[in-house]
Design a protein around this motif. Structure first.
Motif, PDB file in Angstrom:
ATOM      1  N   MET A 450       1.293  -1.449  -0.014  1.00 10.68           N
ATOM      2  CA  MET A 450      -0.465  -0.029   0.174  1.00 10.68           C
ATOM      3  C   MET A 450       0.599   1.119  -0.369  1.00 10.68           C
ATOM      4  N   LEU A 451       1.653   1.580   1.016  1.00  9.37           N
ATOM      5  CA  LEU A 451       2.640   2.186   1.095  1.00  9.37           C
ATOM      6  C   LEU A 451       3.648   2.407  -0.710  1.00  9.37           C
ATOM      7  N   GLY A 452       3.883   1.181  -1.075  1.00  7.79           N
ATOM      8  CA  GLY A 452       4.837   1.224  -2.388  1.00  7.79           C
ATOM      9  C   GLY A 452       3.931   1.942  -3.522  1.00  7.79           C
ATOM     10  N   ALA A 453       2.568   1.679  -3.100  1.00  6.13           N
ATOM     11  CA  ALA A 453       1.886   2.231  -4.507  1.00  6.13           C
ATOM     12  C   ALA A 453       1.603   3.907  -4.074  1.00  6.13           C
ATOM     13  N   GLY A 454       2.027   4.119  -2.784  1.00  6.23           N
ATOM     14  CA  GLY A 454       1.282   5.397  -2.397  1.00  6.23           C
ATOM     15  C   GLY A 454       2.866   6.303  -2.866  1.00  6.23           C
ATOM     16  N   LEU A 455       3.982   5.657  -2.920  1.00  2.82           N
ATOM     17  CA  LEU A 455       5.539   6.073  -3.481  1.00  2.82           C
ATOM     18  C   LEU A 455       5.599   6.399  -4.941  1.00  2.82           C
ATOM     19  N   LEU A 456       4.860   4.732  -5.674  1.00  2.91           N
ATOM     20  CA  LEU A 456       4.862   4.918  -6.700  1.00  2.91           C
ATOM     21  C   LEU A 456       4.036   6.378  -7.434  1.00  2.91           C
TER      22      LEU A 456
END
Length: 902
Positions: A450-456
């Motif tokens: 989920m945070l990976g999606a936000g960082l992307l």
């Protein structure tokens, strides 16, 4: 056992925060019986403890205990009863479960018994998470708008659930706009070690749930799996689950995931592997050095997809990381202490220096070999490497129609349509991503993705990239905690700039609650017969499930969902082709915006805290203002409203008879439908939107219900009239009796008249002709939908003959009194030359035994008779009783009646 304790194994647990507690000691059992339990699989030890604790010399005997204590990889498997600690429900399955229990109360009163006996006798939590739909998206007020529509559509259902909460003991309801049942179960409801405060007894937390993804909490060390709603109702009434002692396959994890590889990539590979070797009906348990580097959310991601893997459970033992996760999610210090002390005392605590358990079979997965992947376009175990999806999709367009093909001609490949959204025109063609949804319990529980999606998203925005206007974007977290850490990390605004606004807390797109596409997009797809795609972070992509217009649906990690929303197509290779162009016009590739592991881990450490979980779950049962406004009158029996199109008294007990029923031959069976392989519960059970002109649509229209108020099939599961009409109504269903067609069609014989399956079923019922379904392999794969058995039952189906069954659906068929037969190895409808026009006779008698061969006689329209044998898939002796009585709930009702009434 609790009174006599024949094994003398009840022990005191060293005093802790909760004071003096007792437990049933596996180590003392080992000493007293001189058995070696040290290398039993952890999951088998939990089954053993349950038998030991509940041994009463009647339903659960010493023989059952010793049988499981002597579990060996090569031993014969016999039947045992299992009593879980608790039950979890979601509203799509919870409403019909409470409807059935309410109808049982009426029947109990009618038969002279005490209606209050029909009551959950073990703890039950019902989480309302399946009703929200993505009607609004792409704006800051999407959540509020969708919530308002949700309450408007479902007020009657919610009133019923509030009545049930007051009328039934041991039932807690988690209101809407809280989270997805499995994530709430993982983050809050699961105790890991259960403490019964009535008797100060502690034992392993275990549960069954009416959603097939209940095994998600396997990642936390909780033994849990999905059952049909019918079976769950029996468990709530203190009936054991009768099951064969399972084989346990061990999956050894070695190595470490490479940078950039997500838990989603790993679970798709494990799902592919398990399906390829066959895990149906088995427990899967993970072991090996790779466990020590795998977080609980990563484990839960794998456990969640156990049904896609085919396994009953995908279990991870309790270890030090379990305790760390309990601290992170705000569990009390006392609960964590109890978990550690109990698990170690029982030999249920895993450590790296322990010898490996013995398993029925062992598979090895090298984490270092996992690669970025998606799964689709029509099944969750059809994994495709990210680097190959573009070329694979283009190839699939011209492949024959099947699990991976769409059957287009070469001259149809270049179709392009222009769509206009907010007065801006864009072109779409085959492969256009029209839905990009971060949704579903599988991935939204995992901060890394989920945070990976936000960082992307942050990097994409900073590069000047934007999502194509024709993509319907949505963000449906599994709990409010996810929103909290996305906000605190400052990443939510970047997701919103790409259109991923919060739309609700629930199982949205993955369950088919994706809502409508933009009108011009929908029109372009239909007018040009385009094969368009949905990319979602879910676990299910069966045909017709996500949206009727998305023929291809791909499961992917949340960061890849964002990436495909930027790319706008599954027909391109996003591993090598640009996602778009930056502010200077330079191409931007996926590798340019993919977040590093260090970035993700630093963000998790900084912004995912115990305080978030404690605060968000402090009032988990309170609900929003809209929920609190709902008021109901308390009563023992439910006041049925004859005019209701949502909640209706079901007819399952109308012809209930107390006296013992004889099992007799079945003659004159007509084939209602002839199916191929992998017909899922999504094909069988009513799901998604109710189509105009369909039998269910005509029924609602006839009741004066406006089209905008039809809602979904799932929301109307409390009305048997709607659900019976919606059974087999999937738009992608292919009945071989009507070659070349898709949808709810069959032929009524002997005339061979084409009509809907429901209309044909009613015609057969009027003629007093029983019905049969004939199918291929994996019949009933998919969600644990009780209506996939209830619907055929109401249509008059008495027998199903298939090449193989998915576990839960087979159980549900028996639970409704439908006989499941299985072709003998190597045989099928094709090999036997069955055309679907035959009349069947099934040779049964009152001495029916589990798994016995049964003679089937098929008489063709030409008078030629064919005889073959099929295996009776009533698998256990208790299931014979269920079948004899006409279903499990009738058996339970019989047992609960006063002695003079039985």
């Amino acid at each position: 056992m609790t009174r006599n304790d024949p094994f003398e194994v009840r022990q005191s647990l060293n005093p802790g925060v909760f004071g003096s507690l007792t437990y049933y000691s596996l180590r003392r059992l080992e000493e007293n019986t001189r058995t070696d339990l040290s290398r039993l699989p952890f999951s088998i030890k939990i089954l053993l403890e349950s038998l030991l604790r509940n041994c009463d010399g009647f339903a659960i005997t010493e023989e059952h205990v010793l049988q499981v204590a002597d579990w060996r990889p090569e031993a014969d498997r016999r039947e045992i009863p299992f009593k879980p600690a608790r039950v979890v429900l979601q509203d799509f399955t919870g409403v019909p479960a409470l409807v059935d229990l309410s109808a049982m109360r009426d029947a109990m009163r009618r038969l002279g018994g005490d209606p209050k006996k029909i009551n959950p006798l073990i703890p039950c939590d019902l989480v309302i998470d399946h009703s929200v739909q993505v009607d609004y998206y792409g704006q800051s007020i999407s959540l509020a708008l969708n919530e308002a529509v949700e309450f408007e559509r479902n007020s009657e259902r919610y009133q019923f659930l509030k009545w049930g909460q007051a009328a039934f003991r041991n039932l807690r309801v988690v209101p809407p706009t809280t989270g997805i049942v499995h994530q709430v179960n993982l983050e809050y409801l699961s105790q890991v070690v259960f403490l019964n405060k009535d008797n100060n007894l502690c034992y392993p937390d275990s549960c069954v749930g009416t959603d097939s993804h209940t095994p998600m909490v396997n990642g936390l060390g909780v033994l849990a799996w999905g059952v049909g709603g019918i079976e769950a109702e029996a468990v709530l009434l203190d009936q054991p689950i009768y099951m064969l002692v399972p084989d346990v396959a061990g999956i050894k994890l070695v190595g470490k995931l490479n940078p950039g590889i997500t838990a989603t990539d790993l679970v798709l590979r494990i799902t592919e592997l398990c399906r390829s070797v066959g895990m149906v009906g088995k427990f899967v348990e993970f072991f090996g050095p790779g466990l020590s580097s795998m977080s609980i959310p990563d484990r839960a991601t794998i456990g969640n997809m156990a049904p896609e893997q085919g396994s009953t459970v995908s279990y991870f033992p309790i270890d030090a990381l379990t305790l760390d996760y309990m601290r992170l999610t705000g569990r009390s210090a006392g609960q964590i202490e109890l978990t550690e002390r109990y698990a170690k005392a029982q030999g249920l605590f895993r450590s790296d220096n322990m010898p490996d358990p013995l398993y029925s079979q062992v598979l090895t997965v090298d984490l270092g070999e996992i690669e970025p992947s998606l799964a689709g376009p029509k099944r969750p175990h059809d994994r495709i490497s990210l680097s190959q999806l573009g070329s694979e999709f283009r190839r699939m367009l011209t492949e024959p129609i099947g699990f991976k093909g769409f059957g287009l001609a070469e001259n149809e490949l270049g179709r392009i349509a222009t769509v206009s959204i907010n007065n801006v025109s864009e072109e779409i063609g085959h492969g256009a991503v029209v839905i990009a949804a971060i949704t579903s319990c599988t991935n939204t529980s995992n901060p890394s993705v989920m945070l990976g999606a936000g960082l992307l998203a942050k990097k994409a925005v900073e590069k000047g990239l934007r999502v194509k206007r024709y993509v319907k974007t949505s963000l449906a977290p599994g709990s409010t905690v996810v929103t909290e850490y996305l906000k605190k990390s400052g990443l939510l605004p970047y997701l919103e700039q790409l259109g991923f606004y919060l739309v609700g807390y629930g199982c949205t797109t993955c369950i088919g609650n994706s809502g409508p596409l933009e009108e011009s997009v929908a029109k372009a797809i239909v007018d040009n017969d385009l094969v368009v795609s949905a990319v979602l972070s879910g676990n299910r992509n069966f045909e017709g499930r996500v949206h009727p217009l998305t023929q291809s649906n791909f499961l992917a990690s949340p960061p890849l969902v964002v990436a495909y929303a930027l790319a706008g197509s599954t027909a391109i290779d996003i591993a090598t082709e640009p996602l778009g162009f930056d502010k200077q016009g330079a191409p931007v590739y996926l590798k340019d915006i993919w977040p590093t592991n260090d970035e993700i881990n630093a963000t998790i450490t900084a912004f995912v805290t115990p305080e978030m979980f404690k605060a968000r779950y402090a009032e988990v049962f309170t609900g929003t203002a809209e929920w609190r406004k709902i008021t109901v009158a308390e009563s023992e029996l439910y006041a049925w409203n004859e005019q209701s199109t949502y909640i209706r008294q079901p007819p399952f007990f109308d012809d209930f008879r107390v006296e013992r029923q004889q099992i007799k031959p079945i003659a004159g069976l007509r084939i209602l439908a002839l199916f191929g392989d992998s017909v899922t519960t999504d094909h069988i059970s009513p799901a998604g939107q109710i189509a105009p002109g369909s039998p269910a649509g005509l029924y609602l229209a006839g009741k004066g219900i406006a089209r905008k108020d039809w809602n979904s099939y799932g929301s109307r599961r409390g009305n048997d009239e709607v659900m019976c009409r919606g059974t087999f109504a999937n738009v992608r269903l292919r009945n071989r009796l009507v070659p070349g067609s898709e949808g709810n069609w069959t032929l009524f014989h002997p005339a061979g008249e084409r009509m809907t399956i429901f209309d044909a079923a009613m015609r057969y019922k009027e003629a007093d002709m029983p019905l049969c379904i004939v199918a291929g392999k994996e019949y009933g794969a998919g969600s644990s939908r009780d209506w996939a058995a209830k619907g055929p039952y109401l249509q008059g189906v008495k027998v199903v003959i298939a090449e193989s069954y998915e576990r839960i659906h087979r159980s549900n068929l028996v639970g409704m009194g439908i006989l499941p037969l299985q072709f003998e190895e190597g045989q099928s409808a094709d090999s036997l030359g069955l055309k679907g026009t035959e009349t069947f006779a099934i040779d049964l008698d009152d001495e029916l035994r589990p798994k016995q061969p049964v003679k089937v006689t098929a008489k063709g329209a030409d008078g030629i008779t064919l005889t073959f044998h099929a295996i009776c898939r009533i698998d256990t002796p208790i299931e014979v009783d269920y079948y004899r009585d006409g279903g499990i709930l009738r058996t339970v009702l019989k047992k609960m009646l006063p002695g003079e009434q039985r």
